[in-house]
Design an enzyme around this catalytic site. Structure first.
Site, PDB file in Angstrom:
ATOM      1  N   GLY A 211     -26.136  -2.316 -22.964  1.00 16.01           N
ATOM      2  CA  GLY A 211     -26.143  -1.804 -21.586  1.00 16.01           C
ATOM      3  C   GLY A 211     -27.533  -1.373 -21.168  1.00 16.01           C
TER       4      GLY A 211
ATOM      5  N   LYS B 195     -14.154   9.123 -23.580  1.00 12.11           N
ATOM      6  CA  LYS B 195     -15.314   9.820 -24.154  1.00 12.11           C
ATOM      7  C   LYS B 195     -14.879  10.794 -25.263  1.00 12.11           C
ATOM      8  CE  LYS B 195     -18.615   7.692 -22.107  1.00 12.11           C
ATOM      9  NZ  LYS B 195     -19.570   6.874 -22.878  1.00 12.11           N
TER      10      LYS B 195
ATOM     11  N   ASP C  21     -21.206  -9.156 -23.388  1.00 16.62           N
ATOM     12  CA  ASP C  21     -20.141  -8.323 -22.844  1.00 16.62           C
ATOM     13  C   ASP C  21     -19.490  -7.657 -24.044  1.00 16.62           C
ATOM     14  OD1 ASP C  21     -17.839  -7.187 -21.867  1.00 16.62           O
ATOM     15  OD2 ASP C  21     -17.343  -8.874 -20.552  1.00 16.62           O
TER      16      ASP C  21
ATOM     17  N   ARG D 155     -25.736  -8.488 -17.229  1.00 18.11           N
ATOM     18  CA  ARG D 155     -26.742  -8.947 -16.247  1.00 18.11           C
ATOM     19  C   ARG D 155     -28.065  -9.207 -16.972  1.00 18.11           C
ATOM     20  NH1 ARG D 155     -25.956  -4.027 -12.203  1.00 18.11           N
ATOM     21  NH2 ARG D 155     -25.743  -3.052 -14.257  1.00 18.11           N
TER      22      ARG D 155
ATOM     23  N   THR E  94     -27.578   7.683 -11.998  1.00 15.07           N
ATOM     24  CA  THR E  94     -27.801   6.272 -12.363  1.00 15.07           C
ATOM     25  C   THR E  94     -26.879   5.447 -11.452  1.00 15.07           C
ATOM     26  OG1 THR E  94     -25.982   6.306 -13.951  1.00 15.07           O
ATOM     27  CG2 THR E  94     -28.162   6.888 -14.812  1.00 15.07           C
ATOM     28  N   GLU E  95     -26.590   4.232 -11.866  1.00 15.12           N
ATOM     29  CA  GLU E  95     -25.634   3.435 -11.086  1.00 15.12           C
ATOM     30  C   GLU E  95     -24.179   3.784 -11.434  1.00 15.12           C
ATOM     31  OE1 GLU E  95     -26.631  -0.732 -11.440  1.00 15.12           O
ATOM     32  OE2 GLU E  95     -28.727  -0.323 -10.991  1.00 15.12           O
TER      33      GLU E  95
ATOM     34  N   TYR F 219     -11.179   8.142 -18.113  1.00 14.76           N
ATOM     35  CA  TYR F 219     -12.595   8.126 -18.514  1.00 14.76           C
ATOM     36  C   TYR F 219     -12.855   9.236 -19.535  1.00 14.76           C
ATOM     37  CZ  TYR F 219     -17.657   8.571 -18.568  1.00 14.76           C
ATOM     38  OH  TYR F 219     -18.968   8.666 -18.987  1.00 14.76           O
TER      39      TYR F 219
HETATM   40  P1  NAP Z   1     -25.197   2.564 -15.444  1.00 11.34           P
HETATM   41  O1  NAP Z   1     -26.498   2.793 -14.767  1.00 11.34           O
HETATM   42  O2  NAP Z   1     -24.074   2.038 -14.631  1.00 11.34           O
HETATM   43  O3  NAP Z   1     -25.427   1.645 -16.726  1.00 11.34           O
HETATM   44  C1  NAP Z   1     -24.340   1.182 -17.487  1.00 11.34           C
HETATM   45  C2  NAP Z   1     -24.805   0.073 -18.379  1.00 11.34           C
HETATM   46  O4  NAP Z   1     -23.688  -0.368 -19.172  1.00 11.34           O
HETATM   47  C3  NAP Z   1     -25.315  -1.128 -17.599  1.00 11.34           C
HETATM   48  O5  NAP Z   1     -26.498  -1.569 -18.184  1.00 11.34           O
HETATM   49  C4  NAP Z   1     -24.202  -2.158 -17.764  1.00 11.34           C
HETATM   50  O6  NAP Z   1     -24.780  -3.461 -17.851  1.00 11.34           O
HETATM   51  C5  NAP Z   1     -23.629  -1.762 -19.116  1.00 11.34           C
HETATM   52  N1  NAP Z   1     -22.260  -2.244 -19.279  1.00 11.34           N
HETATM   53  C6  NAP Z   1     -21.146  -1.875 -18.621  1.00 11.34           C
HETATM   54  N2  NAP Z   1     -20.088  -2.585 -19.020  1.00 11.34           N
HETATM   55  C7  NAP Z   1     -20.552  -3.440 -19.985  1.00 11.34           C
HETATM   56  C8  NAP Z   1     -19.956  -4.435 -20.783  1.00 11.34           C
HETATM   57  N3  NAP Z   1     -18.643  -4.736 -20.693  1.00 11.34           N
HETATM   58  N4  NAP Z   1     -20.732  -5.115 -21.660  1.00 11.34           N
HETATM   59  C9  NAP Z   1     -22.038  -4.846 -21.756  1.00 11.34           C
HETATM   60  N5  NAP Z   1     -22.674  -3.916 -21.027  1.00 11.34           N
HETATM   61  C10 NAP Z   1     -21.933  -3.222 -20.146  1.00 11.34           C
HETATM   62  O7  NAP Z   1     -24.640   3.948 -16.075  1.00 11.34           O
HETATM   63  P2  NAP Z   1     -25.328   4.995 -17.080  1.00 11.34           P
HETATM   64  O8  NAP Z   1     -25.164   6.327 -16.462  1.00 11.34           O
HETATM   65  O9  NAP Z   1     -26.673   4.559 -17.492  1.00 11.34           O
HETATM   66  O10 NAP Z   1     -24.300   4.900 -18.290  1.00 11.34           O
HETATM   67  C11 NAP Z   1     -24.701   4.626 -19.623  1.00 11.34           C
HETATM   68  C12 NAP Z   1     -23.786   5.375 -20.584  1.00 11.34           C
HETATM   69  O11 NAP Z   1     -23.926   6.789 -20.381  1.00 11.34           O
HETATM   70  C13 NAP Z   1     -22.304   5.079 -20.423  1.00 11.34           C
HETATM   71  O12 NAP Z   1     -21.704   4.992 -21.695  1.00 11.34           O
HETATM   72  C14 NAP Z   1     -21.776   6.292 -19.667  1.00 11.34           C
HETATM   73  O13 NAP Z   1     -20.415   6.502 -19.905  1.00 11.34           O
HETATM   74  C15 NAP Z   1     -22.652   7.372 -20.263  1.00 11.34           C
HETATM   75  N6  NAP Z   1     -22.762   8.588 -19.458  1.00 11.34           N
HETATM   76  C16 NAP Z   1     -23.197   8.547 -18.175  1.00 11.34           C
HETATM   77  C17 NAP Z   1     -23.255   9.734 -17.447  1.00 11.34           C
HETATM   78  C18 NAP Z   1     -23.710   9.756 -16.013  1.00 11.34           C
HETATM   79  O14 NAP Z   1     -23.447  10.767 -15.309  1.00 11.34           O
HETATM   80  N7  NAP Z   1     -24.383   8.745 -15.510  1.00 11.34           N
HETATM   81  C19 NAP Z   1     -22.883  10.951 -18.039  1.00 11.34           C
HETATM   82  C20 NAP Z   1     -22.464  10.941 -19.347  1.00 11.34           C
HETATM   83  C21 NAP Z   1     -22.415   9.778 -20.066  1.00 11.34           C
HETATM   84  P3  NAP Z   1     -24.177  -4.786 -17.182  1.00 11.34           P
HETATM   85  O15 NAP Z   1     -23.343  -4.361 -16.011  1.00 11.34           O
HETATM   86  O16 NAP Z   1     -25.385  -5.574 -16.818  1.00 11.34           O
HETATM   87  O17 NAP Z   1     -23.377  -5.415 -18.279  1.00 11.34           O
END
Ligand code: NAP
Length: 272
Positions: A28, A176, A79, A54, A207-208, A172
């Site tokens: 990711g 976690k 994926d 992507r 983030t996204e 969700y």
């Molecule tokens: P993000 O900007 O949406 O990035 C998520 C990443 O995961 C993207 O690069 C996406 O890449 C990848 N991804 C999603 N589904 C996938 C799949 N089936 N196979 C491969 N790659 C996949 O979100 P983020 O905040 O950086 O999230 C990263 C991690 O941090 C996640 O595990 C999330 O649960 C955790 N987290 C986020 C937050 C928050 O508030 N943002 C808080 C706590 C924990 P593609 O779509 O290109 O595959």
């Protein structure tokens, strides 16, 4: 047995570092925390193995990562929901790339914010398949090599949501919570080996993530971060690098981190 060489925090940021030439695999990596981790490890001179669906986004990051100091960058489509694709992707790597020193098991997502009985089964399936099963497929494919080579560090992305559910987030948060216990179980399974296991557990990070949660509704996603100072992806990447660069006998089990405007997954300080 060779271990990740270690030094202090300031040295880590200031010189070509203890992760220099180490293979760091980030799932990711096309966005948010994964992309920030790629840049942070690039600055330490690591060899970056980057995956996402992507893949064109990964390729677009390559030049910047090399300029930042990455020793090499190899991107591939993955994926994580697809078990056989995960196994094949790791098995097909050349020997030098397959010797993964650090796995940042980051790929993950939230979908929807509905009351449980109104939740969309497809959203649930995507979260469970990605956050729990995808994380497991990648760990299974990578950790066996770490055990054989006698070196490695697994960093899983947890969340404050693992400890306290919030309305509309049951599934969700459940995924976690599973990550938390899988992280702890893996650490126990690896006792007697030098392979370390860390869960980085952030609160709100801009983030996204929210845009993905709301299926592309950018206006609704922007409201999540209104009147608050969220964590940045770089803040989280900094914690990941910190955990990985502790002395080899130090295992950071969990890093629970939030913005100063957040106490837990339910309590925020919004300046209205
Ligand atoms: P993000 O900007 O949406 O990035 C998520 C990443 O995961 C993207 O690069 C996406 O890449 C990848 N991804 C999603 N589904 C996938 C799949 N089936 N196979 C491969 N790659 C996949 O979100 P983020 O905040 O950086 O999230 C990263 C991690 O941090 C996640 O595990 C999330 O649960 C955790 N987290 C986020 C937050 C928050 O508030 N943002 C808080 C706590 C924990 P593609 O779509 O290109 O595959």
């Amino acid at each position: 047995m060779q271990q990740l060489a270690i030094s202090g925090y300031d040295e880590r940021m200031g010189k070509r570092s203890e992760v220099e030439d180490h293979v760091v695999f980030i799932t990711g990596a096309s966005s948010g925390i994964g992309a920030a981790c790629a840049l942070a490890f690039a600055r330490g001179g690591a060899r970056l193995l980057l995956s996402a669906r992507r893949v064109e986004r990964l390729e677009a990051m390559e030049v910047e990562l090399l300029q930042a100091g990455a020793a090499a960058v190899h991107c591939f489509h993955l994926d994580v929901q697809n078990r056989s694709a995960v196994e094949r992707a790791i098995a097909d790597l050349s020997q030098e790339w397959r010797a993964i020193d650090v796995l940042v098991n980051n790929a993950g997502l939230s979908r929807g914010l509905d009351k449980l009985w109104e939740g969309k089964p497809q959203d649930w399936e995507e979260m469970i398949e990605t956050n729990i099963k995808g994380m497991l497929w990648v760990a299974r494919a990578v950790v066996s090599g770490m055990v054989v080579r006698g070196r490695g560090h697994v960093v899983n992305l947890g969340s404050t949501a693992q400890d306290l559910a919030y309305p509309g987030g049951a599934v969700y948060c459940g995924t976690k919570a599973a990550v938390k216990l899988i992280n702890d179980g893996l650490r126990q399974d690896l006792m007697g080996t030098p392979v370390r296991v860390t869960s980085i557990d952030p609160g709100m990070v801009e983030t996204e993530f929210s845009e993905v949660r709301f299926h592309g509704d950018a206006a609704r996603a922007a409201k999540v971060y209104q009147n608050i100072t969220p964590l940045t992806a770089d803040d989280v990447a900094d914690a990941v690098v910190w955990a990985v660069t502790r002395p080899a006998h130090v295992n950071i089990a969990h890093v629970l981190m939030t913005t100063i405007d957040q106490a837990n997954s339910l309590m925020f300080n919004r300046r209205t």
